[in-house]
Enzyme design. Structure first.
Site, PDB file in Angstrom:
ATOM      1  N   LYS A 165       0.851  -1.179   0.000  1.00 32.14           N
ATOM      2  CA  LYS A 165       0.000   0.000   0.000  1.00 32.14           C
ATOM      3  C   LYS A 165       0.895   1.240   0.000  1.00 32.14           C
ATOM      4  O   LYS A 165       1.548   1.558   1.017  1.00 32.14           O
ATOM      5  CB  LYS A 165      -0.924  -0.032   1.225  1.00 32.14           C
ATOM      6  CG  LYS A 165      -1.987  -1.109   1.109  1.00 32.14           C
ATOM      7  CD  LYS A 165      -2.892  -0.841  -0.066  1.00 32.14           C
ATOM      8  CE  LYS A 165      -3.680  -2.037  -0.526  1.00 32.14           C
ATOM      9  NZ  LYS A 165      -4.410  -1.787  -1.776  1.00 32.14           N
ATOM     10  N   ASP A 241      -7.534  -0.389 -11.330  1.00 35.39           N
ATOM     11  CA  ASP A 241      -8.476  -0.951 -10.361  1.00 35.39           C
ATOM     12  C   ASP A 241      -9.681  -0.021 -10.187  1.00 35.39           C
ATOM     13  O   ASP A 241     -10.719  -0.213 -10.819  1.00 35.39           O
ATOM     14  CB  ASP A 241      -7.743  -1.201  -9.028  1.00 35.39           C
ATOM     15  CG  ASP A 241      -8.628  -1.804  -7.955  1.00 35.39           C
ATOM     16  OD1 ASP A 241      -9.849  -1.888  -8.149  1.00 35.39           O
ATOM     17  OD2 ASP A 241      -8.108  -2.199  -6.885  1.00 35.39           O
ATOM     18  N   LYS A 265     -13.391  -6.236  -8.752  1.00 35.73           N
ATOM     19  CA  LYS A 265     -13.972  -6.489  -7.430  1.00 35.73           C
ATOM     20  C   LYS A 265     -15.466  -6.747  -7.605  1.00 35.73           C
ATOM     21  O   LYS A 265     -16.152  -5.987  -8.305  1.00 35.73           O
ATOM     22  CB  LYS A 265     -13.741  -5.284  -6.517  1.00 35.73           C
ATOM     23  CG  LYS A 265     -12.271  -5.054  -6.195  1.00 35.73           C
ATOM     24  CD  LYS A 265     -12.088  -3.882  -5.248  1.00 35.73           C
ATOM     25  CE  LYS A 265     -10.710  -3.909  -4.605  1.00 35.73           C
ATOM     26  NZ  LYS A 265      -9.625  -3.539  -5.503  1.00 35.73           N
TER      27      LYS A 265
HETATM   28 MG    MG Z   1      -6.099  -1.995  -5.918  1.00 34.58          MG
END
Ligand code: MG
Length: 367
Positions: A165, A241, A265
């Protein structure tokens, strides 16, 4: 078969590591998850789960799931839960947008379809490839030294794919990538996920500063256009993403050669039906995928496992076992990580049995 009731439970999911931090100082300590149930007049009940990554990751928030179910639920009573394309069409007609609200219902209806057909969801999604799928481990944003220190621990748990991250101060992020890369072994894969946190010039600078590092760059900036500009100045394999939330932008990104891998997702797309459509399109277009969700526990992890396990392995870049990050188990039968891998259940449907005592009281009830 007809839907006679849609209901939901609210479950808090604390983290083993106490807190999960990513770009821009964002963090979550206790996840607020909604377990969605769809009950039919035959007595079959299917379950799904929707768990936003806090209210500031995607246009989704936990109470919004419950409010949306109250809005949408009455339109679905009397419908056949096994007719998933038709059901999705009806959901889109009754409530514009809000894909994450629809995701839990759609997953629960796949669970019903699998139970009624006596087949695991992954077989209905296209077929089971191999014995299991490999997992990535997200490394919460910390100092470079602390993040590098996590690699050995996660590798001991079997993980070989690490998602850092970043998306913070660019100089610290450069140090984070170098520090973690120094801990990698042959066969490991490293992703630096900025989660939209860099301004365009910062992203270009970071990519140049880690030019010699074997690392994927994921979603560096807020907008698609900024990401595309960075992509065109960057030699690293590139992942999109947050911007890829429907088929239109997926096709545009393919046409623009904007990515090498895409992160899909389930709740971002609006459920398993729509994510399968995007997944199959990516396979046809030669784009590999990370298949996962925003977050969740046992039921979300089961849905992820069925989607990932039904994807040709060369196109499955990685997937996630969120249920191993959280301290609360909400269902029996969910996938369990073994040596950095997991497998979809071979039982009908999702193959999970919710722990009703853990789920507690019903907070949404449409009948
Ligand atoms: Mg991501």
């Amino acid at each position: 078969m007809k839907i006679k009731r849609i209901f939901a439970h609210r479950v808090e999911l604390p983290l083993h590591e106490t807190t999960y931090k990513w770009s821009g100082g964002k963090s979550v300590t206790v996840f607020d998850s909604t377990i969605v149930g769809v009950e039919t007049e035959t007595g079959l009940v299917g379950y799904g789960e929707v768990c936003p990554l806090g209210p500031f990751y995607l246009p989704a928030y936990a109470d919004g799931v419950r409010a949306g179910l109250r809005e949408l639920g009455p339109h679905l009573l009397g419908q056949d839960p096994r007719e998933l394309t038709k059901l999705n069409y009806r959901m889109d007609a009754a409530l514009k947008g809000h894909p994450y609200v629809k995701s839990g219902i759609d997953i629960a209806c796949w669970d019903i379809l699998g139970q009624s057909a006596h087949l695991p969801v992954c077989e209905l999604l296209g077929g089971r490839y191999g014995e299991d799928v490999h997992l990535y481990r997200a490394i919460s944003q910390e100092t470079p030294e602390a993040m590098a220190g996590k690699v050995a621990q996660y590798r001991a748990e079997g993980y070989r794919r690490f998602q850092l991250k970043v998306g913070g101060d660019p100089d610290v992020d450069i140090a984070r990538i170098h520090a973690v890369a120094a801990k990698l072994q042959p066969g490991d894969r490293l992703v630096a996920d900025a989660n939209t946190g860099w301004v365009q010039h910062e992203a270009v600078r970071v990519a140049r500063a880690v030019r010699e590092v074997d690392v994927y760059i994921e979603q560096p900036c807020l907008t698609y256009e900024e990401c595309l500009a960075v992509r065109r100045q960057c030699e690293h394999p590139f992942i999109l993403d947050e911007n890829i939330d429907d088929l239109g932008i997926l096709l545009r990104a393919k046409a623009d050669l904007a990515m090498d891998v895409v992160n899909l997702k389930i709740s971002k797309l609006g459920g398993l039906t729509k994510t399968r459509q995007a997944r199959d399109l990516c396979v046809s277009m030669g784009i590999a995928m990370t298949l996962e969700d925003s977050w969740g526990g046992d039921i979300a992890t089961a849905a992820i496992a069925h989607l990932a396990h039904s994807t040709p392995p060369q196109f499955l870049f990685s997937t996630t076992d969120f249920n191993s990050y959280v301290t609360v188990s909400t269902a029996e039968g969910a996938p369990q990580r073994v040596n950095g891998r997991m497998a979809a259940s071979k039982s009908p449907g999702l193959g999970i049995q919710p722990k009703l005592a853990v789920l507690g009281k019903v907070v949404v009830n449409i009948s």
